[in-house]
Design an enzyme around this catalytic site. Structure first.
Site, PDB file in Angstrom:
ATOM      1  N   CYS A   3       0.819  -1.215   0.000  1.00 49.42           N
ATOM      2  CA  CYS A   3       0.000   0.000   0.000  1.00 49.42           C
ATOM      3  C   CYS A   3       0.849   1.259   0.000  1.00 49.42           C
ATOM      4  O   CYS A   3       0.374   2.334  -0.362  1.00 49.42           O
ATOM      5  CB  CYS A   3      -0.941  -0.004   1.204  1.00 49.42           C
ATOM      6  SG  CYS A   3      -2.356  -1.102   0.985  1.00 49.42           S
ATOM      7  N   ASP A   7     -11.831  -8.607 -31.815  1.00 51.74           N
ATOM      8  CA  ASP A   7     -10.809  -7.586 -32.037  1.00 51.74           C
ATOM      9  C   ASP A   7      -9.471  -8.291 -32.173  1.00 51.74           C
ATOM     10  O   ASP A   7      -9.190  -9.285 -31.500  1.00 51.74           O
ATOM     11  CB  ASP A   7     -10.788  -6.540 -30.924  1.00 51.74           C
ATOM     12  CG  ASP A   7     -10.502  -7.134 -29.563  1.00 51.74           C
ATOM     13  OD1 ASP A   7     -10.843  -8.310 -29.325  1.00 51.74           O
ATOM     14  OD2 ASP A   7      -9.941  -6.412 -28.716  1.00 51.74           O
TER      15      ASP A   7
END
Length: 757
Positions: free
Chosen positions: A416, A631
């Site tokens: 974090c 795609d």
């Protein structure tokens, strides 16, 4: 513990890719400065070398020989390349205002944008004359003219050059030599060409000595070029009957011409007037002996755009070249807080003037001589100069023995602790909301406007949610453009399935930098994201940001669709036409770019396609009854088509010569420049017919694509109208590349041919 990358603490921005900045880039690459990020803002990736321009027009040099390719040069210099045009400065906030990008922040700025011909004062000049600068526009017009003459050699052509300085004289000689040689090759007389040169003065090249002036006049007259001396051009207008330009002189002379080339004295770019920098009366940037502007010590300038206050010199390329080493030295010293060194240009300089037919005039001060030796000397000097930007050291860049700007002493944390700070994130969001409109969606109950632990959205009744995610490291170093490319890539899965984008979450990794630099990078990324989402009509509802060794970006994209209208990979029927909307080759081109072996214009062309949204193509395919769609991305054309073939229980026949290909892709494949994913994609080759495996396009079947186009199966009866609609919508390279066939009796699910059979 992994060694942390240097923290970015300072931004040096170079505006303009002129000769001086090209030399700065080369020197910087030899000794990069940790913690200092270099950025080049230029609207040209191929910058023409002025010394070779007349000979290029004459046909003596190729395009690559006469242009500096800035993309491999910036990669060598570890410099960000932002392809755009400066339109102003915000000196208070230290930002460069761009035509199509958000403002670029700088700590140190250098300007080398060159000059422009003064045309606005003459009625009709801006509308009907071809200015010598910007050079690319001139060369495009010139190439068209050459092609027209080659196609209609019997048709007489009349041209004019306005401006009798060295630039105008050399351009006139180059034009005459090229076209006369072309006409001769086609069996036509030189009399088919009429070339006029207008000059307001009594003599040509007033900046050179008397012998040179007289000799140039004799050279032009001997060539049959019509000289109009003491003839200032007062107007250029259009002759309604013939469509030709009419050049009207001060004496009342009127000459009809097919093209008019304007090569007058230099003027400064108009945007400088509002910049706040110290300027001369003519509008050029005033600089001191250290090449700093007189008004702002952290802003430097060089080349034709600048005038040295104590040592004014003519606007000549020789001075721009001489300013390269002192500018590089002083930029480095300024960053380090060290004393700068003054630069004093020489009073006299050698001028080598091409006179055609293998001769040139060598002119310095009162002395001049014309000979083939001077031409060979000029050719040697020019080629040696240009070789400095092609023959870049490989893997042996010198480490700079320089003091680095202050860097925070602690290594960045993981976990974090690697998040981007709230201050930087809040500042980036504030700016992007101020500068770019947000997509307003009633489906968003909780999003960025009222942040919480998570976004909350609604799904329209009767529709299903289509979700996809993708994430990759940056393949270009312009975060604004990269964000648009990445978003197009990630949205491709939604469009391929017939879904409309609903909401988007962003995953961002910015390089190690100070909080202010992180905020600036996040702003550029979010600005590109917001621009792309406006076209998709979908809001950004949240995301996550971390710091790391390099720029990386991804999006979790959510779409909605009617469950009965979904397009799947399965569904193809024998007889369907296979249509591909975008050319192939991004994998090999960017592999080459990473090694500095791709031409800048190849990469810029690829980027243009990578920025073209798939949204309109998806709508066109649905309108024409597409039976399946996907795609074309990481697995390459073969890999994605094989997925469709297997899901549909059919086979396919591809026409190799029909495949659209990006410029440069065949060249990079020929020299073995493949994407690192290419070998894994080749595993699909076991299911592909090997008959044409030696064909140069064959490797492109396995080339991974970033932000690729759509591949769809369309009923054969609708193929032509579908293709026409794609072309009208801007997908100019879209093509029918094959047909769906019944299930194969062999292991070859894909059959290849050169012609549609």
């Amino acid at each position: 513990m992994m060694q942390a990358e240097p923290t970015i603490v300072m931004d040096v921005v170079l505006v303009g890719g002129g000769h001086t900045h090209a030399l700065v880039l080369r020197q910087w690459g030899m000794a990069p400065m940790p913690g200092v990020r270099l950025t080049l803002l230029t609207d040209l990736v191929d910058t023409p070398y002025s010394g070779m321009l007349p000979s290029y027009v004459a046909g003596r040099y190729s395009f690559d020989e006469a242009h500096i390719d800035l993309r491999p040069l910036t990669r060598f210099a570890q410099c960000r390349l932002v392809v755009d045009r400066a339109v102003g400065l915000d000196l208070a906030q230290q930002r460069v205002l761009c035509a199509n990008h958000p403002p670029l922040a700088y700590d140190v700025l250098s300007i080398d944008t060159g000059s422009t011909p003064a045309t606005l004062s003459v009625p009709g000049a801006a509308e009907y004359a071809i200015a010598a600068k910007p050079v690319p526009a001139l060369l495009r017009q010139w190439q068209q003219l050459v092609e027209n003459v080659a196609a209609n050699p019997q048709k007489p052509v009349s041209l004019a050059v306005v401006g009798g300085g060295i630039g105008g004289v050399e351009l006139a000689i180059g034009i005459h030599e090229r076209l006369v040689n072309l006409l001769d090759t086609l069996g036509q007389p030189a009399a088919n060409l009429a070339l006029h040169l207008f000059h307001r003065g009594e003599e040509l090249a007033p900046e050179r000595n008397r012998w040179t002036r007289r000799r140039l006049e004799r050279v032009l007259r001997d060539r049959g070029i019509h000289l109009h001396l003491s003839e200032a051009v007062k107007e250029i207008c259009l002759d309604e009957g013939s469509g030709q330009r009419v050049v009207r002189g001060s004496s009342g002379l009127a000459v009809k011409c097919d093209r008019v080339f304007w090569v007058t004295s230099a003027s400064a770019p108009a945007w400088l007037q509002e910049s706040g920098l110290s300027l001369t009366d003519e509008g050029f940037i005033q600089i001191g002996d250290t090449l700093q502007t007189l008004s702002h010590s952290n802003v430097f300038a060089a080349g034709d755009v600048a005038t040295m206050a104590r040592h004014p010199r003519p606007k000549a390329g020789v001075f721009a070249v001489r300013q390269g080493p002192p500018l590089a030295h002083n930029l480095r010293c300024f960053v380090q807080g060290q004393p700068l060194k003054p630069f004093r240009p020489q009073h006299q300089f050698l001028s080598l003037i091409e006179t055609g037919n293998g001769k040139a005039i060598a002119d310095r001060g009162p002395v001049a001589i014309e000979s083939p030796l001077a031409h060979r000397w000029k050719d040697h000097i020019d080629r040696k100069f240009m070789a400095r930007f092609r023959d870049l050291p490989v893997g042996g860049m010198a480490q700079a023995a320089v003091k680095t700007p202050a860097v925070p002493p602690s290594l960045p944390c993981a976990g974090c602790g690697s998040k981007v700070g709230s201050t930087a994130l809040a500042e980036a969001l504030r700016r992007v909301r101020q500068d770019f409109p947000e997509v307003d969606s009633e489906a968003v109950l909780i999003g960025l406007n009222a942040p919480d632990d998570a976004a909350v959205v609604t799904v329209p009744p009767g529709q299903v949610m289509v979700q996809t995610v993708d994430y990759f490291t940056a393949l270009i170093d312009d975060p604004f453009t990269f964000a648009q490319i990445c978003l197009k890539h990630c949205l491709g899965d939604l469009y391929a399935m017939g879904a409309q984008p609903h909401t988007v979450l962003a995953l961002v990794q910015v390089p190690y930098a100070t909080p202010a630099k992180q905020a600036e990078m996040l702003y550029q990324i979010l600005a590109g994201t917001f621009k792309g989402l406006l076209a998709a009509n979908a809001p950004l509802v949240g995301g996550h940001t971390v710091v790391g060794p390099q720029l990386a970006l991804g999006f979790a994209c959510n779409g909605v669709a009617s469950p009965n209208a979904l397009l799947r990979k399965g569904g193809m029927q024998p007889g369907d036409a296979l249509i591909l909307t975008q050319p192939l080759g991004t994998g090999t081109l960017f592999a080459a770019d990473m090694q500095g072996k791709a031409k800048g214009r190849w990469i810029e062309d690829a980027i243009a396609h990578m920025l073209t949204p798939n949204q309109a193509a998806a709508h066109i395919f649905r309108t024409h009854g597409a039976t399946a769609c996907t795609d074309v991305t990481g697995f390459g054309l073969a890999g994605h088509l094989l997925e469709m073939v297997r899901a549909s229980g059919v086979a396919a026949a591809l026409t190799l010569d029909a495949l659209p290909v990006l410029p440069g892709a065949i060249e990079t494949l020929k020299v073995g420049l493949f994407s690192s994913l290419h070998p894994q994609n080749l595993q699909a080759a076991d299911f592909v017919d090997h008959t044409w495996s030696d064909h140069p396009i064959y490797p492109l079947l396995f080339d991974p694509q970033t932000a690729g186009g759509l591949l769809a199966a369309v009923p054969n009866a609708a193929a032509n109208s579908c293709l026409a609609d794609l072309h009208r919508q801007g997908y100019k390279t879209a093509a029918v590349v094959g047909r769906v066939t019944p299930a194969a009796d062999t292991a070859h699910a894909l059959v290849l041919d050169l012609e549609e059979g």
